[in-house]
Every structure is written in structure tokens, then in C-alpha cells.
Write an enzyme that holds these catalytic residues in place. Structure first.
Site, PDB file in Angstrom:
ATOM      1  N   LYS A  43       1.063  -1.192   0.148  1.00  0.00           N
ATOM      2  CA  LYS A  43       0.127   0.096  -0.021  1.00  0.00           C
ATOM      3  C   LYS A  43       0.802   1.093   0.122  1.00  0.00           C
ATOM      4  O   LYS A  43       0.632   2.262  -0.707  1.00  0.00           O
ATOM      5  CB  LYS A  43      -0.890   0.093   1.283  1.00  0.00           C
ATOM      6  CG  LYS A  43      -1.898  -1.010   1.367  1.00  0.00           C
ATOM      7  CD  LYS A  43      -3.067  -0.924   2.453  1.00  0.00           C
ATOM      8  CE  LYS A  43      -2.286  -0.955   3.655  1.00  0.00           C
ATOM      9  NZ  LYS A  43      -1.709  -2.140   4.232  1.00  0.00           N
ATOM     10  N   ARG A 122      -8.640   1.476   9.844  1.00  0.00           N
ATOM     11  CA  ARG A 122      -8.295  -0.117   9.919  1.00  0.00           C
ATOM     12  C   ARG A 122      -9.217  -0.894  10.773  1.00  0.00           C
ATOM     13  O   ARG A 122      -8.996  -2.064  11.034  1.00  0.00           O
ATOM     14  CB  ARG A 122      -7.121  -0.040  10.853  1.00  0.00           C
ATOM     15  CG  ARG A 122      -5.846  -0.713   9.976  1.00  0.00           C
ATOM     16  CD  ARG A 122      -4.721  -0.480  10.688  1.00  0.00           C
ATOM     17  NE  ARG A 122      -3.271  -1.185  10.305  1.00  0.00           N
ATOM     18  CZ  ARG A 122      -2.334  -0.871   9.831  1.00  0.00           C
ATOM     19  NH1 ARG A 122      -2.489   0.514   9.463  1.00  0.00           N
ATOM     20  NH2 ARG A 122      -1.441  -1.593   9.466  1.00  0.00           N
ATOM     21  N   ARG A 161      11.386  -6.829   3.924  1.00  0.00           N
ATOM     22  CA  ARG A 161      11.214  -5.486   3.532  1.00  0.00           C
ATOM     23  C   ARG A 161      12.097  -4.590   4.545  1.00  0.00           C
ATOM     24  O   ARG A 161      12.539  -4.903   5.650  1.00  0.00           O
ATOM     25  CB  ARG A 161       9.638  -5.283   4.164  1.00  0.00           C
ATOM     26  CG  ARG A 161       9.517  -3.750   3.785  1.00  0.00           C
ATOM     27  CD  ARG A 161       7.990  -3.530   3.991  1.00  0.00           C
ATOM     28  NE  ARG A 161       7.541  -3.474   4.902  1.00  0.00           N
ATOM     29  CZ  ARG A 161       5.959  -3.269   5.255  1.00  0.00           C
ATOM     30  NH1 ARG A 161       5.440  -2.618   4.388  1.00  0.00           N
ATOM     31  NH2 ARG A 161       5.545  -3.267   6.299  1.00  0.00           N
ATOM     32  N   ARG A 194      12.074  -2.731  10.085  1.00  0.00           N
ATOM     33  CA  ARG A 194      10.943  -2.108  10.755  1.00  0.00           C
ATOM     34  C   ARG A 194      10.812  -3.218  12.050  1.00  0.00           C
ATOM     35  O   ARG A 194      10.861  -4.390  11.819  1.00  0.00           O
ATOM     36  CB  ARG A 194       9.815  -1.855  10.171  1.00  0.00           C
ATOM     37  CG  ARG A 194       9.757  -0.726   9.698  1.00  0.00           C
ATOM     38  CD  ARG A 194       8.359  -0.420   8.793  1.00  0.00           C
ATOM     39  NE  ARG A 194       7.062  -1.032   9.319  1.00  0.00           N
ATOM     40  CZ  ARG A 194       5.912  -0.706   8.675  1.00  0.00           C
ATOM     41  NH1 ARG A 194       5.933  -0.137   7.596  1.00  0.00           N
ATOM     42  NH2 ARG A 194       4.912  -1.042   9.275  1.00  0.00           N
ATOM     43  N   ARG A 205       0.300  -8.993  13.493  1.00  0.00           N
ATOM     44  CA  ARG A 205      -0.300  -8.011  12.549  1.00  0.00           C
ATOM     45  C   ARG A 205      -1.189  -8.719  11.571  1.00  0.00           C
ATOM     46  O   ARG A 205      -2.350  -8.176  11.274  1.00  0.00           O
ATOM     47  CB  ARG A 205       0.806  -7.451  11.924  1.00  0.00           C
ATOM     48  CG  ARG A 205       1.669  -6.363  12.501  1.00  0.00           C
ATOM     49  CD  ARG A 205       2.871  -6.106  11.991  1.00  0.00           C
ATOM     50  NE  ARG A 205       2.567  -4.969  10.790  1.00  0.00           N
ATOM     51  CZ  ARG A 205       3.398  -4.873  10.067  1.00  0.00           C
ATOM     52  NH1 ARG A 205       4.731  -5.487   9.893  1.00  0.00           N
ATOM     53  NH2 ARG A 205       3.261  -3.788   8.916  1.00  0.00           N
TER      54      ARG A 205
HETATM   55  P1  AMP Z   1       1.548   0.685   8.891  1.00  0.00           P
HETATM   56  O1  AMP Z   1       2.680   1.120   8.599  1.00  0.00           O
HETATM   57  O2  AMP Z   1       0.255   1.009   8.437  1.00  0.00           O
HETATM   58  O3  AMP Z   1       1.643  -1.000   8.868  1.00  0.00           O
HETATM   59  O4  AMP Z   1       1.407   0.618  10.435  1.00  0.00           O
HETATM   60  C1  AMP Z   1       2.197   0.394  11.589  1.00  0.00           C
HETATM   61  C2  AMP Z   1       1.645   0.215  12.703  1.00  0.00           C
HETATM   62  O5  AMP Z   1       0.900   1.489  13.111  1.00  0.00           O
HETATM   63  C3  AMP Z   1       0.507  -0.964  12.822  1.00  0.00           C
HETATM   64  O6  AMP Z   1       0.796  -2.217  12.815  1.00  0.00           O
HETATM   65  C4  AMP Z   1      -0.247  -0.294  14.163  1.00  0.00           C
HETATM   66  O7  AMP Z   1       0.332  -0.886  15.307  1.00  0.00           O
HETATM   67  C5  AMP Z   1      -0.127   1.080  14.167  1.00  0.00           C
HETATM   68  N1  AMP Z   1      -1.217   1.663  13.186  1.00  0.00           N
HETATM   69  C6  AMP Z   1      -1.176   2.404  12.204  1.00  0.00           C
HETATM   70  N2  AMP Z   1      -2.214   2.793  11.584  1.00  0.00           N
HETATM   71  C7  AMP Z   1      -3.233   2.141  12.411  1.00  0.00           C
HETATM   72  C8  AMP Z   1      -4.807   2.437  12.568  1.00  0.00           C
HETATM   73  N3  AMP Z   1      -5.465   3.031  11.649  1.00  0.00           N
HETATM   74  N4  AMP Z   1      -5.259   1.897  13.474  1.00  0.00           N
HETATM   75  C9  AMP Z   1      -4.751   1.147  14.384  1.00  0.00           C
HETATM   76  N5  AMP Z   1      -3.337   1.040  14.502  1.00  0.00           N
HETATM   77  C10 AMP Z   1      -2.702   1.589  13.498  1.00  0.00           C
END
Ligand code: AMP
Length: 256
Positions: A43, A122, A161, A194, A205
Site C-alpha cells: 500500500k 483499520r 522488507r 522495521r 499483525r
Molecule cells: P503501517 O505502517 O500502516 O503498517 O502501521 C504500522 C503500525 O502502526 C500498525 O501495525 C499499528 O500498530 C499502527 N497503526 C497504524 N495505523 C493504525 C490504525 N489506523 N489503527 C490502529 N493502529 C494503527
């Protein structure tokens, strides 16, 4: 065209006290998109490519949490410290914290240049809050793109990644390796894995995705906004399919 400059979305990354360098003009054809899909489907890469072509700003909630995580501890609010703990384990941050963070950045949703939301909403609660906010602002989503990929491939993608600590460009150790191992092709920044891309966090996740985020496919399907894209092939191929689907959707909307 270069990927979005950090200064052009500083209001998103740092919050309302910061102002973007290049605030776009109001554009009646601005795109307001949500990107859905399990972690690792690409994404973020697609959001960058869409930003370059459509101009709409790439708004990632994960990027905001990571930006907060790189601040010193005394700059982080208690809610943010707690959020970062959830994030490190691969768990979702509670809705109330996420929503407060998004609401503080409402100017980014109102922005005349449009937006590409990546990683938000989410949960159904977040999707409903976003819907209410958009309605009250007189704004509408253009479409919601759902990127689809088998779980086995997602695990391979996440495990390999690597992200640039400076410009946040994303590489993969085998599928999209940098020219020099450990170093970013764009800015020479150092690449890192990460914390939440480690195997124990990946499992958490993916479970959180299945339980909380997958129901949004149905939610946006019922709202008539869903565009499904198979996330297989190169990022450029996936991007071209996304763009074609989005443009034909818009053409159909205009014709009706
Ligand atoms: P991402 O980079 O979008 O995969 O986000 C990394 C982490 O941030 C996720 O695994 C969650 O712990 C937190 N996170 C990001 N966006 C959200 C969201 N909309 N709701 C809840 N947790 C989030």
C-alpha cells in the site's frame, strides 16, 4: 517526478503546529482515496506512486506513529508512548488514540489537493468515524482500493522488507534489492528492518488484519466504493492497473 517531499506533508507527519511547504490549490477533481489491504501488500509503495501521478497527499497513520517514535521520550505524550508499545508488538493502536491523532490533522483531510489514506481506517469504528467526519465536512471518498494477495506471499514480503531511515523508501532484500546492500538508492540513507516486520510481530499483525480490518472490504463494498486490485506483479504493473481502474470508475461516475 520525485516521491512526495517530507516538507509537503509535514502537517500530517508532525501535526497542526507544522505547515506544509507546498499547499496545493483547491482542485475540484482532487482524489480522495483509501487504500486497504493486509500489511505487506504494498500500500505504501502504491500510495507513493499514486501521489506522484495524481498529486493527492500520501497520508499514512503508520508514518505518523513512526515519526513520533523517533522523537525523544519527553516529547511523546503518554497516549503516544502507549501507542508505540502496541505498534512494536504488531498490535493495533486503540481507536480512540488513532482517531484523536487523525482529528488533529483534519486540515489534511480538507486539503484541496485531496488525499490517499494508507493504513487508516483499520477498524469498523475508524471507518464510521471517518465517514461521519467526511459527511460533516461535505466531502466524499472517490474510491477505496483493496489490494489482494495470498497470505504466504505477504509473509515473504514483510520479512524481506527494508525501509530507508531518511526518505522512507521501501526495498526488499530479494524482490526489490537496493543497488548497494543496506543503502537507499534515492538518498543513500541507511536501510533498516522495521521492528514490526520481525516474525513474531508479523503474526500478530496478520491476525489483527483478519479480525479488525478485513470487515472493511464488505463495509466499503456496500457503500459502492470498492475497487479490487490483485497485488501481484511489479509495483509499476500494479500501479497501472490501479490507475486504469480508478480512471474508468471516475469516467463512469461522470457519465451517470
Ligand atoms: P503501517 O505502517 O500502516 O503498517 O502501521 C504500522 C503500525 O502502526 C500498525 O501495525 C499499528 O500498530 C499502527 N497503526 C497504524 N495505523 C493504525 C490504525 N489506523 N489503527 C490502529 N493502529 C494503527
Amino acid at each position: 517526478m520525485s516521491p512526495q517531499n517530507e516538507k509537503d506533508r509535514v502537517a500530517w507527519l508532525r501535526g497542526p503546529s507544522a505547515q506544509c511547504e507546498a499547499a496545493p490549490e483547491n482542485d475540484s477533481t482532487a482524489w480522495r482515496l483509501v487504500l486497504l489491504g493486509a500489511p505487506g501488500v504494498g500500500k505504501g509503495t502504491q500510495a507513493d506512486l499514486l501521489n506522484q501521478r495524481l498529486g493527492a497527499c500520501h497520508l499514512s497513520t503508520g508514518d505518523v506513529f513512526r515519526a513520533a517514535g523517533s522523537q525523544s521520550e519527553c516529547e511523546q505524550s503518554p497516549a503516544m508512548k502507549e501507542a508505540l508499545g502496541h505498534m512494536r508488538r504488531g498490535a493495533l493502536v486503540p481507536d480512540a488514540t488513532v482517531w484523536e491523532m487523525v482529528r488533529e490533522r483534519i486540515a489534511c483531510l480538507r486539503c484541496g489537493g485531496g488525499f490517499i489514506l494508507d493504513g487508516f481506517p483499520r477498524t469498523l469504528g475508524q471507518a464510521e468515524s471517518l465517514q461521519q467526519l467526511m459527511d460533516s465536512e461535505g466531502l466524499a471518498l472517490t474510491a477505496v482500493v483493496n489490494y489482494e494477495l495470498p497470505t504466504s506471499e505477504i509473509v515473504t514480503r514483510l520479512g524481506g522488507r527494508r525501509t530507508c531511515e531518511k526518505c522512507k523508501a521501501v526495498f526488499h532484500v530479494t524482490e526489490r534489492p537496493p543497488k548497494i546492500a543496506g543503502s537507499c538508492d534515492r538518498c543513500d540513507g541507511k536501510l533498516f528492518q522495521r521492528e514490526d516486520d520481525r516474525p513474531e510481530s508479523i503474526k500478530v499483525r496478520l491476525e489483527a488484519y483478519e479480525r479488525s480490518t478485513a470487515p472493511l472490504i464488505d463495509f466499503y463494498g456496500k457503500a459502492g466504493l470498492l475497487v479490487r486490485v490483485a497485488a501481484t506483479g511489479s509495483p509499476d504493473e500494479i500501479f497501472e492497473i490501479t490507475l486504469t481502474d480508478l480512471k474508468s470508475r471516475r469516467a463512469r461516475q461522470l457519465a451517470n
